[in-house]
Design a protein around this motif. Structure first.
Motif, PDB file in Angstrom:
ATOM      1  N   PHE A 126       5.071 -53.205   8.686  1.00 55.08           N
ATOM      2  CA  PHE A 126       5.867 -54.401   8.404  1.00 55.08           C
ATOM      3  C   PHE A 126       7.056 -53.912   7.588  1.00 55.08           C
ATOM      4  O   PHE A 126       6.937 -53.572   6.416  1.00 55.08           O
ATOM      5  CB  PHE A 126       5.035 -55.433   7.624  1.00 55.08           C
ATOM      6  N   THR A 127       8.215 -53.855   8.218  1.00 62.15           N
ATOM      7  CA  THR A 127       9.382 -53.177   7.645  1.00 62.15           C
ATOM      8  C   THR A 127      10.087 -54.010   6.577  1.00 62.15           C
ATOM      9  O   THR A 127       9.842 -55.215   6.437  1.00 62.15           O
ATOM     10  CB  THR A 127      10.403 -52.852   8.749  1.00 62.15           C
ATOM     11  N   GLU A 129      13.177 -54.883   6.673  1.00 59.58           N
ATOM     12  CA  GLU A 129      13.977 -55.899   7.367  1.00 59.58           C
ATOM     13  C   GLU A 129      13.117 -57.112   7.728  1.00 59.58           C
ATOM     14  O   GLU A 129      13.567 -58.258   7.638  1.00 59.58           O
ATOM     15  CB  GLU A 129      14.636 -55.290   8.609  1.00 59.58           C
ATOM     16  N   GLN A 130      11.868 -56.877   8.143  1.00 58.44           N
ATOM     17  CA  GLN A 130      10.955 -57.985   8.439  1.00 58.44           C
ATOM     18  C   GLN A 130      10.594 -58.754   7.167  1.00 58.44           C
ATOM     19  O   GLN A 130      10.477 -59.978   7.195  1.00 58.44           O
ATOM     20  CB  GLN A 130       9.682 -57.453   9.118  1.00 58.44           C
ATOM     21  N   ALA A 133      13.426 -61.031   6.404  1.00 63.21           N
ATOM     22  CA  ALA A 133      13.396 -62.198   7.299  1.00 63.21           C
ATOM     23  C   ALA A 133      12.354 -63.210   6.821  1.00 63.21           C
ATOM     24  O   ALA A 133      12.599 -64.423   6.831  1.00 63.21           O
ATOM     25  CB  ALA A 133      13.107 -61.761   8.733  1.00 63.21           C
ATOM     26  N   LEU A 134      11.188 -62.720   6.378  1.00 63.12           N
ATOM     27  CA  LEU A 134      10.152 -63.607   5.837  1.00 63.12           C
ATOM     28  C   LEU A 134      10.649 -64.326   4.588  1.00 63.12           C
ATOM     29  O   LEU A 134      10.468 -65.538   4.443  1.00 63.12           O
ATOM     30  CB  LEU A 134       8.892 -62.797   5.509  1.00 63.12           C
ATOM     31  N   GLY A 183       2.193 -58.062   7.562  1.00 64.71           N
ATOM     32  CA  GLY A 183       3.171 -59.035   7.116  1.00 64.71           C
ATOM     33  C   GLY A 183       2.549 -60.312   6.595  1.00 64.71           C
ATOM     34  O   GLY A 183       3.251 -61.261   6.243  1.00 64.71           O
TER      35      GLY A 183
END
Length: 196
Positions: A126-127, A129-130, A133-134, A183
């Motif tokens: 789970f990067t 960038e992710q 976004a979250l 995530g």
């Protein structure tokens, strides 16, 4: 005097551009060797300048080394710090999110040979960038560049974890723990904090 400063800056930029081109060619080989060297602009003093792209460069010397920190303009997220040996050859290179965590680290010996290469992103499926976004989806008001916002990560006994802390209102800090693989939000909490 202004002409000399402009010429010096142009010379540094051209040298850096050529060095990065050479670095890219060299790093394509299996055995990595760097030819990058430090271009010192002032002796025993800090030097700061801004490129046309609004990228900020800070250079300064330590007892046996030189440091260069590159801070790109927003929306770019990651800074680069390079430490050079006294002879000018590249020793360490870090790419990191300001104040919070390192993406990767490379270390070279005095001849330019790569001796250590650590990619800290590998355990995190789970990067970053992710994660951003979250945060934007659930907590749109978080300013990740605010000095009260801290994003850290680690591999601990419980697993791979992202931790986010931010100031929601005066005297209150929110915290969030997110699984670094799936995530999934593992924990939401808050605590009181005295504001200045």
């Amino acid at each position: 005097m202004k002409t000399i400063v402009v010429i010096t800056i142009l010379f540094v930029l051209l040298c850096c551009n050529e060095q990065e081109k050479k670095q890219q060619k060299i790093t394509q080989k299996k055995t990595e060797i760097t030819t990058e060297t430090f271009n010192k602009n002032k002796v025993n003093d800090e030097y700061n300048f801004v490129l046309d792209s609004q990228t900020k460069i800070r250079q300064y010397g330590k007892e046996n080394s030189f440091i260069e920190i590159t801070t790109p303009s927003k929306p770019e997220l990651f800074q680069t710090q390079k430490e050079y040996f006294k002879n000018g050859n590249l020793h360490l290179k870090f790419v990191y999110f300001e104040r919070d965590f390192i993406k990767f680290k490379k270390e070279y010996d005095e001849t330019g040979k790569l001796i250590d290469d650590i990619n800290y992103d590998i355990p995190f499926k789970f990067t970053f960038e992710q994660l951003l976004a979250l945060l934007k989806k659930e907590y749109d008001a978080i300013d990740i560049f605010d000095t009260n916002t801290v994003i850290t990560r680690g591999v601990i006994e419980e697993g791979t974890i992202w931790e986010v802390e931010w100031k929601k209102t005066f005297g209150r800090r929110e915290t969030l723990k997110v699984d670094g693989i799936t995530g999934e939000v593992l924990e939401r909490s808050f605590y009181p904090m005295k504001d200045n």
